[in-house]
Scaffold this motif. Structure first.
Motif, PDB file in Angstrom:
ATOM      1  N   ARG A 176       0.865  -1.183   0.000  1.00  0.00           N
ATOM      2  CA  ARG A 176       0.000   0.000   0.000  1.00  0.00           C
ATOM      3  C   ARG A 176       0.895   1.224   0.000  1.00  0.00           C
ATOM      4  N   ILE A 177       0.509   2.245  -0.775  1.00  0.00           N
ATOM      5  CA  ILE A 177       1.312   3.469  -0.845  1.00  0.00           C
ATOM      6  C   ILE A 177       0.550   4.558  -0.104  1.00  0.00           C
ATOM      7  N   THR A 178       1.178   5.085   0.934  1.00  0.00           N
ATOM      8  CA  THR A 178       0.479   6.047   1.791  1.00  0.00           C
ATOM      9  C   THR A 178       1.248   7.363   1.843  1.00  0.00           C
ATOM     10  N   GLY A 179       0.472   8.403   2.107  1.00  0.00           N
ATOM     11  CA  GLY A 179       1.052   9.715   2.337  1.00  0.00           C
ATOM     12  C   GLY A 179       0.430  10.314   3.580  1.00  0.00           C
ATOM     13  N   GLU A 180       0.748  11.571   3.837  1.00  0.00           N
ATOM     14  CA  GLU A 180       0.154  12.272   4.978  1.00  0.00           C
ATOM     15  C   GLU A 180      -0.338  13.635   4.497  1.00  0.00           C
ATOM     16  N   ARG A 181      -1.537  14.004   4.985  1.00  0.00           N
ATOM     17  CA  ARG A 181      -2.165  15.240   4.536  1.00  0.00           C
ATOM     18  C   ARG A 181      -1.862  16.374   5.504  1.00  0.00           C
ATOM     19  N   CYS A 182      -1.532  17.538   4.936  1.00  0.00           N
ATOM     20  CA  CYS A 182      -1.329  18.730   5.754  1.00  0.00           C
ATOM     21  C   CYS A 182      -2.695  19.236   6.233  1.00  0.00           C
TER      22      CYS A 182
END
Ligand SMILES: [Zn+2]
Length: 317
Positions: free
Chosen positions: A196-202
């Motif tokens: 799974r490819i995840t990021g983080e939201r500002c």
């Protein structure tokens, strides 16, 4: 929290330089078991020789021969030699002022322990068995045996040139270090292990960082909200690589691209395969290809979808 991730990393960048007449003479001299210095206008002898007087900036040409014996002017004990250092066993880093010289040369001293080293110790060069015209032609220094430690005389002029001088030096530079990605990137890497490819939201500007660094550099606030992105994405820009790097296992040419995964606020890097290099284009829709148990996609391949409209990714270039 997942376990703290760490990984050994190596950055290696051997580079080649031309030597010029002074350092060429110095290194060729070492190959011939001769230490050359250079004399300044005011009579000082610099070892290693410099092309210019460090005080006046004047050109220097007067090569001289110094002795292969000298005096330790300062030192530091190295209890744990690292790969590529002059000796594999603990040794002292020393500054040695060779007899006939006014400056000191940095090198290694082979000594049984720090108690055997002192400022003022008389030492001599131990020549390497196989010499190539490099500072490593001095394998190290060693203490002068008792009775052989009388200082040699002053430096003498060096006339003429050595045959077959070395003109090029290849310097292997290498950094070995342990990389710790930290919490945000650690979460991203843990998700990658599950493909799974995840990021983080500002929380302020709502941009989704992939991979995340834990903070938004624009808003200077922490990014805590996890967001899964992709797996499909759009090629925003790319290059065709025609130079094969050492240790690279894939063939050139290949395409390396910036890929904006669906839902991500910036593009990441990836290799594009499964399509001829000359057909890769901005807007191409791609998806990751995972191989074996790798923790990241091996490459991205075309999905077959119509190309993305430029307006959908123009802010992500
Ligand atoms: Zn922000």
């Amino acid at each position: 929290m997942p376990d703290v991730l760490t990984a050994p990393l190596v950055v290696e960048f051997p580079f080649t330089r031309s030597l010029g007449p002074v350092l060429s003479a110095f290194l060729t001299g070492l190959r011939e078991r001769v230490v050359l210095g250079i004399r300044t206008r005011d009579g000082r002898v610099l070892v290693p020789p410099a092309e210019y007087d460090p005080v006046t900036g004047e050109d220097l040409h007067a090569l001289v021969r110094t002795a292969a014996t000298g005096t330790v002017t300062t030192w530091a004990w190295n209890p744990a030699p690292r790969r590529g250092q002059p000796l594999a066993t603990p040794f002292a880093w020393v500054l040695v002022r060779l007899d006939g010289a006014d400056t000191a040369l940095l090198h290694a001293l082979d000594a049984p322990g720090p108690e055997a080293v002192r400022t003022g110790l008389r030492v001599r060069v131990r020549w390497a068995a196989r010499r190539t015209g490099a500072i490593t032609d001095i394998a190290c220094f060693e203490p002068c045996p008792p009775g052989t430690d009388a200082p040699a005389g002053p430096a003498v002029p060096h006339d003429g040139v050595f045959p077959d001088p070395v003109t090029i030096l290849t310097t292997p530079a290498r950094l070995d270090y342990t990389y710790t990605p930290g919490r945000a990137l650690g979460r991203h890497l843990a998700a990658l292990a599950d493909r799974r490819i995840t990021g983080e939201r500002c929380p302020s500007c709502h941009k989704v960082y992939v991979p995340p660094r834990g903070a938004c550099p624009t808003c200077a606030v922490a990014t805590g909200e996890q967001v899964e992105v992709g797996p499909r994405g759009t090629v925003t820009t790319f290059c065709v690589v025609n130079i094969k790097a050492r240790n690279l296992t894939i063939d050139v040419p290949y395409v390396y691209a910036h890929i904006a995964l669906d839902g991500a606020g910036l593009a990441l890097h990836g290799r594009i395969a499964g399509i001829p290099c000359d057909q890769v284009r901005m807007g191409l829709r791609v998806e990751p290809v995972w191989t074996g148990d790798a923790r990241h996609p091996d490459h991205y391949r075309p999905t077959g979808e119509p190309d993305a409209a430029y307006d959908t990714y123009k802010e992500l270039l």
